[in-house]
Design a protein around this motif. Structure first.
Motif, mmCIF file in Angstrom:
data_model
loop_
_atom_site.group_PDB
_atom_site.id
_atom_site.type_symbol
_atom_site.label_atom_id
_atom_site.label_comp_id
_atom_site.label_asym_id
_atom_site.label_seq_id
_atom_site.Cartn_x
_atom_site.Cartn_y
_atom_site.Cartn_z
ATOM 1 N N ARG A 187 0.834 -1.207 0.000
ATOM 2 C CA ARG A 187 0.000 0.000 0.000
ATOM 3 C C ARG A 187 0.866 1.254 0.000
ATOM 4 O O ARG A 187 0.615 2.201 -0.742
ATOM 5 C CB ARG A 187 -0.906 0.011 1.234
ATOM 6 C CG ARG A 187 -1.945 -1.088 1.306
ATOM 7 C CD ARG A 187 -2.722 -0.962 2.605
ATOM 8 N NE ARG A 187 -3.408 -2.173 2.976
ATOM 9 C CZ ARG A 187 -4.730 -2.325 2.990
ATOM 10 N NH1 ARG A 187 -5.495 -1.322 2.600
ATOM 11 N NH2 ARG A 187 -5.294 -3.447 3.367
ATOM 12 N N GLU A 188 1.891 1.247 0.854
ATOM 13 C CA GLU A 188 2.745 2.423 0.969
ATOM 14 C C GLU A 188 3.542 2.658 -0.307
ATOM 15 O O GLU A 188 3.710 3.803 -0.754
ATOM 16 C CB GLU A 188 3.688 2.267 2.167
ATOM 17 C CG GLU A 188 4.557 3.476 2.445
ATOM 18 C CD GLU A 188 3.777 4.691 2.925
ATOM 19 O OE1 GLU A 188 4.405 5.758 3.057
ATOM 20 O OE2 GLU A 188 2.552 4.585 3.148
ATOM 21 N N ASN A 212 -4.380 -3.786 8.469
ATOM 22 C CA ASN A 212 -3.189 -3.233 9.122
ATOM 23 C C ASN A 212 -3.418 -1.741 9.354
ATOM 24 O O ASN A 212 -4.479 -1.208 9.041
ATOM 25 C CB ASN A 212 -1.919 -3.485 8.282
ATOM 26 C CG ASN A 212 -2.078 -3.035 6.843
ATOM 27 O OD1 ASN A 212 -2.394 -1.873 6.573
ATOM 28 N ND2 ASN A 212 -1.875 -3.956 5.892
ATOM 29 N N PHE A 213 -2.407 -1.060 9.889
ATOM 30 C CA PHE A 213 -2.554 0.345 10.275
ATOM 31 C C PHE A 213 -2.146 1.330 9.174
ATOM 32 O O PHE A 213 -1.947 2.518 9.460
ATOM 33 C CB PHE A 213 -1.722 0.632 11.532
ATOM 34 C CG PHE A 213 -2.390 0.218 12.808
ATOM 35 C CD1 PHE A 213 -3.711 0.543 13.062
ATOM 36 C CD2 PHE A 213 -1.674 -0.484 13.763
ATOM 37 C CE1 PHE A 213 -4.317 0.174 14.254
ATOM 38 C CE2 PHE A 213 -2.268 -0.861 14.966
ATOM 39 C CZ PHE A 213 -3.595 -0.530 15.212
ATOM 40 N N HIS A 214 -2.042 0.885 7.952
ATOM 41 C CA HIS A 214 -1.545 1.792 6.926
ATOM 42 C C HIS A 214 -2.410 3.039 6.776
ATOM 43 O O HIS A 214 -1.896 4.164 6.716
ATOM 44 C CB HIS A 214 -1.428 1.100 5.566
ATOM 45 C CG HIS A 214 -0.952 2.034 4.496
ATOM 46 N ND1 HIS A 214 -1.807 2.702 3.653
ATOM 47 C CD2 HIS A 214 0.298 2.437 4.164
ATOM 48 C CE1 HIS A 214 -1.114 3.466 2.850
ATOM 49 N NE2 HIS A 214 0.169 3.327 3.142
ATOM 50 N N PHE A 215 -3.716 2.879 6.683
ATOM 51 C CA PHE A 215 -4.588 4.035 6.479
ATOM 52 C C PHE A 215 -4.495 4.989 7.669
ATOM 53 O O PHE A 215 -4.394 6.208 7.487
ATOM 54 C CB PHE A 215 -6.034 3.588 6.264
ATOM 55 C CG PHE A 215 -6.972 4.723 5.956
ATOM 56 C CD1 PHE A 215 -6.980 5.319 4.704
ATOM 57 C CD2 PHE A 215 -7.840 5.196 6.926
ATOM 58 C CE1 PHE A 215 -7.836 6.378 4.424
ATOM 59 C CE2 PHE A 215 -8.708 6.252 6.649
ATOM 60 C CZ PHE A 215 -8.704 6.845 5.394
ATOM 61 N N ARG A 216 -4.525 4.444 8.864
ATOM 62 C CA ARG A 216 -4.390 5.283 10.054
ATOM 63 C C ARG A 216 -3.096 6.083 10.015
ATOM 64 O O ARG A 216 -3.072 7.308 10.260
ATOM 65 C CB ARG A 216 -4.433 4.414 11.311
ATOM 66 C CG ARG A 216 -4.301 5.201 12.622
ATOM 67 C CD ARG A 216 -3.791 4.324 13.754
ATOM 68 N NE ARG A 216 -2.413 3.890 13.534
ATOM 69 C CZ ARG A 216 -1.716 3.188 14.429
ATOM 70 N NH1 ARG A 216 -2.291 2.807 15.560
ATOM 71 N NH2 ARG A 216 -0.469 2.832 14.179
ATOM 72 N N TYR A 237 -13.878 -2.766 6.457
ATOM 73 C CA TYR A 237 -13.875 -1.311 6.567
ATOM 74 C C TYR A 237 -13.184 -0.669 5.371
ATOM 75 O O TYR A 237 -12.189 -1.190 4.854
ATOM 76 C CB TYR A 237 -13.188 -0.871 7.855
ATOM 77 C CG TYR A 237 -13.913 -1.364 9.087
ATOM 78 C CD1 TYR A 237 -14.999 -0.665 9.611
ATOM 79 C CD2 TYR A 237 -13.539 -2.556 9.711
ATOM 80 C CE1 TYR A 237 -15.681 -1.125 10.730
ATOM 81 C CE2 TYR A 237 -14.212 -3.013 10.830
ATOM 82 C CZ TYR A 237 -15.291 -2.304 11.325
ATOM 83 O OH TYR A 237 -15.968 -2.772 12.419
ATOM 84 N N VAL A 238 -13.728 0.465 4.948
ATOM 85 C CA VAL A 238 -13.192 1.239 3.841
ATOM 86 C C VAL A 238 -12.767 2.605 4.388
ATOM 87 O O VAL A 238 -13.523 3.250 5.122
ATOM 88 C CB VAL A 238 -14.260 1.448 2.742
ATOM 89 C CG1 VAL A 238 -13.705 2.321 1.615
ATOM 90 C CG2 VAL A 238 -14.737 0.109 2.213
ATOM 91 N N GLY A 239 -11.567 3.031 4.038
ATOM 92 C CA GLY A 239 -11.080 4.351 4.439
ATOM 93 C C GLY A 239 -11.131 5.307 3.270
ATOM 94 O O GLY A 239 -10.727 4.960 2.149
ATOM 95 N N VAL A 240 -11.650 6.508 3.499
ATOM 96 C CA VAL A 240 -11.815 7.491 2.444
ATOM 97 C C VAL A 240 -11.210 8.822 2.901
ATOM 98 O O VAL A 240 -11.394 9.230 4.055
ATOM 99 C CB VAL A 240 -13.310 7.717 2.107
ATOM 100 C CG1 VAL A 240 -13.472 8.791 1.027
ATOM 101 C CG2 VAL A 240 -13.951 6.397 1.653
ATOM 102 N N VAL A 241 -10.488 9.468 1.999
ATOM 103 C CA VAL A 241 -10.041 10.846 2.216
ATOM 104 C C VAL A 241 -10.784 11.719 1.214
ATOM 105 O O VAL A 241 -10.720 11.486 0.006
ATOM 106 C CB VAL A 241 -8.516 10.993 2.046
ATOM 107 C CG1 VAL A 241 -8.107 12.458 2.197
ATOM 108 C CG2 VAL A 241 -7.773 10.127 3.061
ATOM 109 N N LEU A 242 -11.477 12.723 1.728
ATOM 110 C CA LEU A 242 -12.305 13.591 0.908
ATOM 111 C C LEU A 242 -11.549 14.844 0.499
ATOM 112 O O LEU A 242 -10.568 15.230 1.135
ATOM 113 C CB LEU A 242 -13.561 13.987 1.675
ATOM 114 C CG LEU A 242 -14.446 12.825 2.148
ATOM 115 C CD1 LEU A 242 -15.511 13.342 3.108
ATOM 116 C CD2 LEU A 242 -15.087 12.151 0.957
ATOM 117 N N PRO A 243 -12.010 15.516 -0.548
ATOM 118 C CA PRO A 243 -11.413 16.810 -0.909
ATOM 119 C C PRO A 243 -11.612 17.831 0.192
ATOM 120 O O PRO A 243 -12.517 17.705 1.038
ATOM 121 C CB PRO A 243 -12.191 17.207 -2.174
ATOM 122 C CG PRO A 243 -12.783 15.954 -2.696
ATOM 123 C CD PRO A 243 -13.064 15.100 -1.491
#
Length: 245
Positions: A187-188, A212-216, A237-243
């Protein structure tokens, strides 16, 4: 919004912690999860209705196609939060989307269908075919209908080869969806390669952040906690970063 308090220990000198475990990451994701429906309806309730209708149709269509293959002894994987992906593409209308991981094509179909309704956009996908099957390339993206493929470029040599090639052909990335190798390191690696092409208002989606803790760690390192969201789907779980607002 993800709790700011959980990031204090990562504000400086963030490093990959080898002792991170899946149960701990799952607990973190569960403690930060919020309602996808409430989030989406706050932006556009009618569009969320369309997204859930798409999800129901896509699931029914996929069940029929995958069952027909299963009857031939061919089992394809894949999944993801299709309603959320469809909603994000319809709402933010990215012109260039980049995803890793195609499998049977659930997520690709959601993105491409949304682009079709937007009447704009192109999807670039990195995939490594099912090597255990004969002529495996024919099964990658199996669920994506021919009429949707005019907006699609899929490379089939795996992320290590595909990602640099795709990045060499796009000027920017408006939506980034990661769903391939779920290890922290993979991922990284892909994120660091791709983020130089991220548009200022990029939408970022990571599947299976409970592994794992990658998104965090990523959102802590980049100061994105106020723009990050965690949504649950099918026990994952899905992690999202918004504009930026």
């Amino acid at each position: 919004m993800v709790s700011q308090g959980l990031f204090k220990i990562y504000q400086k000198g963030l490093k990959i912690v080898s002792t991170d475990t899946k149960p701990m990451a799952n607990e973190w994701a569960a403690s930060n999860v919020e309602s996808d429906e409430a989030f989406a309806r706050a932006l556009d309730s009618d569009l969320w209705n369309q997204a859930t209708a798409y999800d129901a149709e896509a699931t029914a269509t996929a069940d029929g196609k995958l069952r027909a293959l299963a009857d031939q002894g061919i089992t394809l994987g894949g999944g993801g939060h299709h309603a959320l992906l469809y909603f994000l593409v319809r709402y933010y209308q990215p012109q260039v989307a980049f995803e890793t991981g195609v499998a049977s094509g659930f997520s690709s179909r959601a993105i491409l269908t949304a682009m079709h309704h937007n009447n704009g956009g192109h999807l670039w996908s990195s995939e490594l075919p099912y090597f255990r099957l004969p002529n495996p390339e024919r099964f990658s993206g199996h669920l994506v209908e021919p009429e949707l493929r005019t907006r699609w470029t899929m490379l089939l040599k795996g992320d290590r080869k595909n990602v640099p090639e795709i990045l060499g052909q796009v000027n920017r990335i408006d939506l980034f969806h990661y769903d391939s190798d779920k290890t922290y390191e993979a991922r990284e690696r892909v994120l660091r390669q791709a983020q130089g092409k991220f548009a200022p208002d990029v939408v970022i989606v990571f599947d299976d952040i409970q592994d794992n803790f990658h998104f965090r760690d990523y959102i802590a390192r980049e100061g994105l906690a106020d723009r990050a969201r965690v949504f649950g789907h099918d026990g994952k779980y899905v992690g999202v970063v918004l504009p930026r607002a």
